[in-house]
Every structure is written in structure tokens, then in C-alpha cells.
Design a protein around this motif. Structure first.
Motif, PDB file in Angstrom:
ATOM      1  N   GLY A   1       0.768  -1.033  -0.175  1.00 14.33           N
ATOM      2  CA  GLY A   1      -0.205  -0.101   0.008  1.00 14.33           C
ATOM      3  C   GLY A   1       0.792   1.081   0.089  1.00 14.33           C
ATOM      4  O   GLY A   1       0.793   2.125  -0.805  1.00 14.33           O
TER       5      GLY A   1
ATOM      6  N   ILE B   1      -5.621  -6.419   0.181  1.00  6.46           N
ATOM      7  CA  ILE B   1      -6.026  -5.336   1.038  1.00  6.46           C
ATOM      8  C   ILE B   1      -5.456  -4.164   0.569  1.00  6.46           C
ATOM      9  O   ILE B   1      -6.410  -3.117   0.576  1.00  6.46           O
ATOM     10  N   ALA B   2      -4.248  -4.174   0.220  1.00  5.99           N
ATOM     11  CA  ALA B   2      -3.682  -2.743  -0.169  1.00  5.99           C
ATOM     12  C   ALA B   2      -4.389  -2.129  -1.366  1.00  5.99           C
ATOM     13  O   ALA B   2      -4.656  -1.013  -1.148  1.00  5.99           O
TER      14      ALA B   2
ATOM     15  N   ALA C   1      -7.675  -0.501  -0.046  1.00  6.79           N
ATOM     16  CA  ALA C   1      -7.086   0.591   0.565  1.00  6.79           C
ATOM     17  C   ALA C   1      -6.888   1.836  -0.233  1.00  6.79           C
ATOM     18  O   ALA C   1      -7.330   3.115   0.077  1.00  6.79           O
TER      19      ALA C   1
ATOM     20  N   ASN D   1      -9.562   3.644  -2.158  1.00  3.74           N
ATOM     21  CA  ASN D   1     -10.141   4.318  -1.206  1.00  3.74           C
ATOM     22  C   ASN D   1      -9.534   5.418  -0.529  1.00  3.74           C
ATOM     23  O   ASN D   1     -10.041   6.311   0.454  1.00  3.74           O
ATOM     24  N   ALA D   2      -8.087   5.768  -0.647  1.00  2.38           N
ATOM     25  CA  ALA D   2      -7.416   6.479   0.163  1.00  2.38           C
ATOM     26  C   ALA D   2      -7.630   8.172  -0.271  1.00  2.38           C
ATOM     27  O   ALA D   2      -7.886   8.263  -1.651  1.00  2.38           O
TER      28      ALA D   2
END
Ligand SMILES: Nc1ncnc2c1ncn2[C@@H]1O[C@H](COP(=O)(O)OP(=O)(O)OP(=O)(O)O)[C@@H](O)[C@H]1O
Ligand SMILES: [Mg+2]
Lengths: 264, 400
Positions: free
Chosen positions: B38, B337-338, B341, B344-345
């Protein structure tokens, strides 16, 4: 030519206090194809040690071990491991099933070390082997859900699933009651006879020992041939003082122990 | 062949049995990989977005800006414009634009506004990556219109009280003789609270809203050339324009794209990777810890496998595979997951300024890095327990 030959096998271990312990002091043994052999002896005399050497799990300190005429001592670790998997099946007193895995998975486990057809057909081979020991309906049971006798039957199925030439059983009935033990031994004898495998069984139980075609006693680090008459029960004490018994080398002269009930 | 498949089957079986343990170590590795991937991805995206924003502000490599002025008095704006145009025609430079900063009165519903305007040529849009959110940028045909065309920002449109371009909105511009201009494109506001701004074509600017000569500063010239031609272009600009504008003029040429900013980027990337590695190391340590403890618990089991004919090589491989299968799985989960994430960062908040029209896709390289890192960690974490397992003598393992 015999299948297994031991000449002057010794095994010495160094104890933590740096003294030496001679467990085996010169064991000679010759076993032909299809023979059933029993070895008795008091606790701590080195029976398991001898069996582990026979099964290539341990190496002798000295002496010569011929398997099929091949001196085992000259084989590398890889070749020894391969022969162990191909030629030997082990049955332990404590069953030694892989915990958490089903009966079927336990019987499949040794087949993961096989090659070719046997490897790829491992599922059906293991299934029919479990049926052979009467557990065809317990394939998915885990060891924790099986009785002692059932666990030992799984262990026997596992030991025999690769049709080894030699079955090594270290007190296979030691953790079972007399009746179950007799049942298990009958099954072991039968399957071994069917496949023509050599069966070498270690036991404390004279009734179990008596089933074999040849009998030995391990004491003082040497193997002595003895004769045990067929019986349904008996203890080692009947064999007398092991110190005097070591003098008996000739099988004919060995103490003949008749079943008390049978002779009565 | 059967050996390899056998070891895989075995490893998979082990993982199923030790579900809880596997899950625990998986969480550690997955979190670590997610963090590292990420952070790397965010770094990549931020850097790309940053450089795009910089290109929008100051041009793409290699962009030169030429300013001309006179120290003695005012420079003839018309002559300067002609000199610039001649240069562009002579060398057939496709990506070039005059740039004039000025202001013009615009009649808005709330009154007349003095709006910042940039008079440019059509190539300016490509040179500064201008992508209108509605409508389009100028084309060469817009120069021939009977009314001036405008590209305005969203604030302009808002102030005009128009929602979008569907009603073909116009605006009344100019000082003494106002003219009705057509709005053909809208660009995004560069920041919140932006004031109305507009682009107009240089030709339309000169024709419709000529500024009073005494306030009219000559335009600047921007040229965008391939970076490998940068040196030659600079020489020619210098030589030709100095000659054309005469000795009374000062000509300044400078490269205005953001080249040389790389050094900062590398430090940034290094810091980011360093943090990621640190997190991953922590994950690996906990993994090694757990596997070491469980290998000790499994010594007996290893002994049993030895009795099946497992060589020490096979035992080593099996335990290694267990670790690898688990960490590769965990790595894949971590990467997933990254990706979620990063999607949506709040990237604009991370950059700290400007806005991004299209967020670049998740960088493949970051995903690959995450997976490779997980695999390496799996191998390293598997190595120690595998070595311990191999050192166990079969006989001791059985007796254990
Ligand atoms: N690696 C070793 N280090 C030290 N002592 C050992 C080792 N292996 C075996 N011994 C000792 O050697 C002797 C023989 O052990 P072994 O397990 O072979 O006996 P056994 O005849 O199988 O006994 P039991 O009937 O109780 O199973 C024991 O006294 C044991 O403590
Ligand atoms: Mg023993």
C-alpha cells in the motif's frame, strides 16, 4: 539368500554424564522371506533400538547389516530413506497416528512418498486398505474419535499400504487389552502372510510371541534363539532369570514353556 | 515429479491441520505485505499525480519559456509577437504558444468582474495537459470564429449562474465595446475557493479586446520540444530572437518544466520502502517465532514421516513449502487489502494540494513487489524451522 542379515551389530550411546552405554553388544540375525519372528526381552534391553536399526531409522555403531545382500552401511542418507519407505512398514506401541488427520489421511500419508501409479492412485489404495482392516466405514474419523484397537488397525493399514517386504512391530499390543491384542495380532499375521511379508514383532506378551515361527530373546545386548510353545497367556517371568538364559544359545536347548492350561 | 507433488500435498495438509496457527501468522504477514504494498503504491501514485500536476503548472519536458523586455522603455508588443510567431513558423514547431497574462471585464449576474485571463494558442492545452471536464479545448478552427471563444474554470461558470454547457452559454466581455463570447470548455478548479479565470485564444484577444498600448506588456513564448533537442532549441531561440528583437531588447530563455525534481523523489521512495521493509521484518520475525515453536511440537510427527521414507531433503522441502504456501497466500491477501485501501485513500489530501482528474491505476510493480517480498519472507521464515527439523535424528523423533 536371506532377506535380512545382521552380523555382530553393536550400538553404543554416550550418556549425558559422558559414560558409554552398550545397548547392543553383537547381534546376529538372519531372516528369510515370509518368516514371522518374535523378540522378547525385559524393558530397557534394547529391543526398540534393534528394531530401529533393522528399519533403517538408526545406524549401528559397528557390525554389518545386509538387506537383500546390499550392505546398508554404504548407502547414503537418501537411498536409505527411500529403502525405508519402500521396504519397511512400522507399527508402534503408541500407534503414532498423525493427530488431527482422518484415518484415510493417515493411511494416505506414506503413499505420498511412493512413485508412479501408487502415488497417483493413493486415494483408492488407502480406502481399500482401510476396508481390509475392517474400518471401511470410519474413513473420516480422526484418531481422537477411535478406540485403541481401532487406532492400531489404522496404524496397521498405514504400515501395510505400500506392501512392505518387512513389517516391524514394536509392542503392537502393548497398549491394548488381551482380547483386542489377540485380534490385532491375528490380523497382522494374516495380512503379513497374504502379502508374503516378513513380520518381526517385539512383545512383552508370551501369547503374542508364541504366534511367530521363530522366537528370540534379547538380553545383555545379544539375541538368543528360544522356543515358546503356543499359549493364550503368559509373562516374561516364566522365561527365568535373563542372566542364566543368555547361556542358552542352542534353540533345542532353550527353555520350552508350555501353556499352563494346555499342559494341565 | 511425484516427490514435488507429494511435498505440496503434504504441506497443504499441514496447513489445514494447523489452521489457527496458520491464520495467526497469515494475519501478520498479510498486514505487513498490505502495509508495504500500500505504501509503495501510494508513493507511486502520489509521485505520478504530483508530476502530472507539475507538468500542468509548468509544462512537460522540455518546455522553454521566452520573455522579452526592454530596460530603456517599453518594448513594441506587436513587433515582439511577430518575432515569436516567425520563429515558430520558421522552425515548424508544432507545440508552441504565446502566453499573455491580462485581465478583462466580464458581466456576471452579480455585476462586472475583472477576470484573470490567459491568452494562449491551441497547443497550450496539450503542453499543460489541460483536460476540460465539460466541452473541449481550443482547436485551430476556433481562430476563425466570428465571436471569441472561451475556456473557463468551474468558478467562472458558477459565477455566471450556469450549470453546464448544454445551453451553449455566452458571456459579455470587454471594456469599451463589449462582445459576446461563447464558452466552449470548462476546466476543473485547481483548488477550493478558486476565483473565475478564463483562457482565450491569442488571436481573439488581440482582435476583440485590445488592451491600451501603454499597459500592454509583450507576450511570452512557450515551446515544447523533445527533451533530446532541448540544447539545440535553446541555442536557436537565443540566437534568432536576440537578432530579431534588436539590441534594445533583453531576451531571457529558461527551461520551466520540473526537471531536476527527481532527487527529491528518490529520497521519498527510499523512506517509503524503508518503512515497508521494517514492517515486513516485524511480520517475518513473528512468523519465524511461531514456526519454531510448532516445529518443536511436531518433532514426533517428523519422526513418523521419517519412518515412511522421508529423506532429510524432503522434510526440509516440506516445511519450507508450508511456510511458502502460507506466506504466498498471505501475500496475495495483503496485496488485495492494499488495492482496496489505496482505491479508497484520500490521495489529494496526501499530496496536499491540487486535484487529480483520474487517479492512476494501482501500480502493478507495487503488487509484484509485495508478492515477491512475501515469498522471500516465507522462504526466510521457513528456513530456520526447516533446518531445525532436519537436524532432528529420526530415532530421537520417534522416541520423543
Ligand atoms: N539415544 C539414547 N541415548 C541414551 N540412552 C539411550 C538412547 N537410546 C536408548 N537408550 C537406552 O538404551 C536402553 C535400551 O533402550 P530401548 O528403547 O531399545 O529399550 P527397550 O528394550 O525397547 O525397552 P522397552 O521394553 O521399555 O520399550 C535404555 O536403557 C535406554 O535408556
Ligand atoms: Mg521399546
Amino acid at each position: 539368500m536371506s532377506l535380512l542379515e545382521l552380523h555382530g551389530i553393536t550400538r553404543t550411546v554416550r550418556l549425558p554424564d559422558d559414560s558409554r552405554l552398550d545397548i547392543l553388544r553383537g547381534v546376529d540375525l538372519s531372516v528369510g522371506a515370509g518368516e514371522h519372528i518374535s523378540i522378547v526381552g525385559r524393558s530397557g534391553t534394547g529391543k526398540s533400538t534393534l528394531l530401529n536399526i533393522l528399519g533403517l531409522l538408526d545406524a549401528p555403531t559397528d557390525g554389518e547389516y545386509l538387506l537383500d545382500g546390499t550392505p546398508i552401511g554404504r548407502l547414503g542418507n537418501r537411498r536409505r530413506a527411500r529403502r525405508r519407505g519402500d521396504d519397511f512398514g512400522f507399527v508402534f506401541q503408541q500407534f503414532n497416528l498423525l493427530p488431527g488427520r482422518t484415518a484415510l489421511e493417515n493411511v494416505i500419508a506414506p503413499l505420498l512418498y511412493a512413485r508412479g501409479r501408487t502415488f497417483w492412485r493413493r486415494h483408492s489404495i488407502a480406502t481399500s486398505m482401510l476396508a481390509r482392516v475392517g474400518l471401511g466405514d470410519r474413513l473420516e474419523s480422526k484418531p481422537e474419535q477411535l478406540s485403541g484397537g481401532e487406532q492400531q488397525r489404522v496404524a496397521i493399514a498405514r504400515a501395510l499400504v505400500r506392501t512392505p517386504r518387512v513389517i516391524l512391530a514394536d509392542e503392537p499390543t502393548g497398549a491394548l487389552d488381551v482380547d483386542t491384542g489377540a485380534e490385532i495380532m491375528t490380523m497382522l499375521d494374516e495380512i503379513a502372510s497374504d502379502t508374503g511379508a516378513v513380520l518381526i514383532a517385539i512383545t512383552h506378551d508370551l501369547a503374542v510371541a508364541a504366534r511367530a515361527s521363530r522366537h528370540y530373546r534379547l538380553g545383555e545386548g545379544v539375541l538368543t534363539p528360544i522356543t515358546i510353545a503356543p499359549r493364550t497367556a503368559g509373562t516374561l517371568a516364566e522365561l527365568g532369570d535373563p542372566l542364566t538364559a543368555t547361556d542358552v544359545v542352542d534353540p533345542e536347548a532353550a527353555p520350552v514353556l508350555a501353556d499352563a492350561e494346555a499342559s494341565a | 515429479m511425484t516427490g514435488f507433488v507429494g511435498a505440496l500435498v503434504e504441506a497443504w495438509g499441514e496447513l489445514r491441520i494447523h489452521r489457527l496457527r496458520v491464520l495467526l501468522s497469515l494475519i501478520g504477514v498479510a498486514v505487513a505485505v498490505a502495509a508495504m504494498t500500500g505504501v509503495t503504491a501510494l508513493g507511486d501514485i502520489t509521485r505520478q499525480a504530483q508530476s502530472e500536476l507539475m507538468e500542468a503548472q509548468s509544462g512537460r519536458p522540455a518546455t522553454f519559456r521566452v520573455d522579452a523586455w526592454s530596460e530603456t522603455g517599453t518594448l513594441d508588443a506587436t513587433a515582439t509577437t511577430t518575432a515569436f510567431r516567425d520563429f515558430v513558423t520558421r522552425y515548424e514547431i508544432e507545440q508552441a504558444s504565446l502566453v499573455t497574462y491580462a485581465s478583462m471585464p466580464v458581466r456576471m449576474p452579480t455585476g462586472t468582474w475583472e477576470v484573470q485571463v490567459q491568452a494562449v494558442d491551441p497547443p497550450y492545452g496539450a503542453m499543460h495537459r489541460i483536460a476540460p471536464v465539460h466541452g473541449s479545448w481550443f482547436t485551430a478552427a476556433d481562430a476563425d470564429r466570428f465571436a471569441p471563444a472561451l475556456v473557463v474554470n468551474e468558478a467562472f461558470l458558477r459565477e455566471l449562474g450556469v450549470p453546464d454547457l448544454t445551453g451553449r452559454p455566452t458571456a459579455l466581455i470587454g471594456r469599451d465595446e463589449p462582445v459576446r463570447a461563447t464558452i466552449i470548455g470548462v476546466t476543473a478548479d485547481l483548488w477550493e475557493g478558486a476565483v473565475p479565470e478564463a483562457f482565450i485564444l491569442s488571436s481573439a484577444f488581440e482582435r476583440w479586446i485590445p488592451p491600451s498600448p501603454e499597459f500592454f506588456a509583450p507576450p511570452a513564448l512557450e515551446v515544447w520540444v523533445p527533451p533530446e533537442d532541448a540544447d539545440v532549441a535553446e541555442q536557436f531561440l537565443n540566437r534568432d530572437l536576440t537578432a530579431a528583437l534588436g539590441s534594445s531588447a533583453q531576451v531571457q530563455i529558461y527551461r520551466q518544466d520540473a526537471f531536476g525534481i527527481e532527487a527529491f523523489d528518490q529520497v521519498f521512495q527510499l523512506v517509503v520502502t524503508g518503512i515497508g521493509l521494517l514492517v515486513l521484518m516485524l511480520g517475518a520475525l513473528s512468523l519465524v517465532n511461531i514456526s519454531l515453536v510448532t516445529v518443536r511440537q511436531r518433532i514426533r510427527e517428523i519422526g513418523i514421516r521419517r519412518s515412511f521414507g522421508a529423506s532429510s531433503g524432503r522434510i526440509f522441502f516440506s516445511i519450507m513449502m508450508e511456510s511458502l504456501v502460507a506466506t504466498v497466500l498471505a501475500g496475495a491477501i495483503g496485496v488485495a487489502i492494499a488495492v482496496v485501501a489505496v482505491r479508497n485513500a484520500p490521495i489529494e489530501a496526501l499530496i496536499g494540494w491540487g486535484s487529480i482528474q483520474d487517479v492512476p491505476p494501482f501500480p502493478i510493480s507495487a503488487a509484484v513487489t509485495g508478492l515477491v517480498a512475501a515469498t522471500v519472507i516465507g522462504a526466510l521464515a521457513g528456513l530456520l524451522p526447516a533446518l531445525v527439523a532436519v537436524r532432528v535424528k529420526p530415532i530421537d523423533a520417534i522416541r520423543y
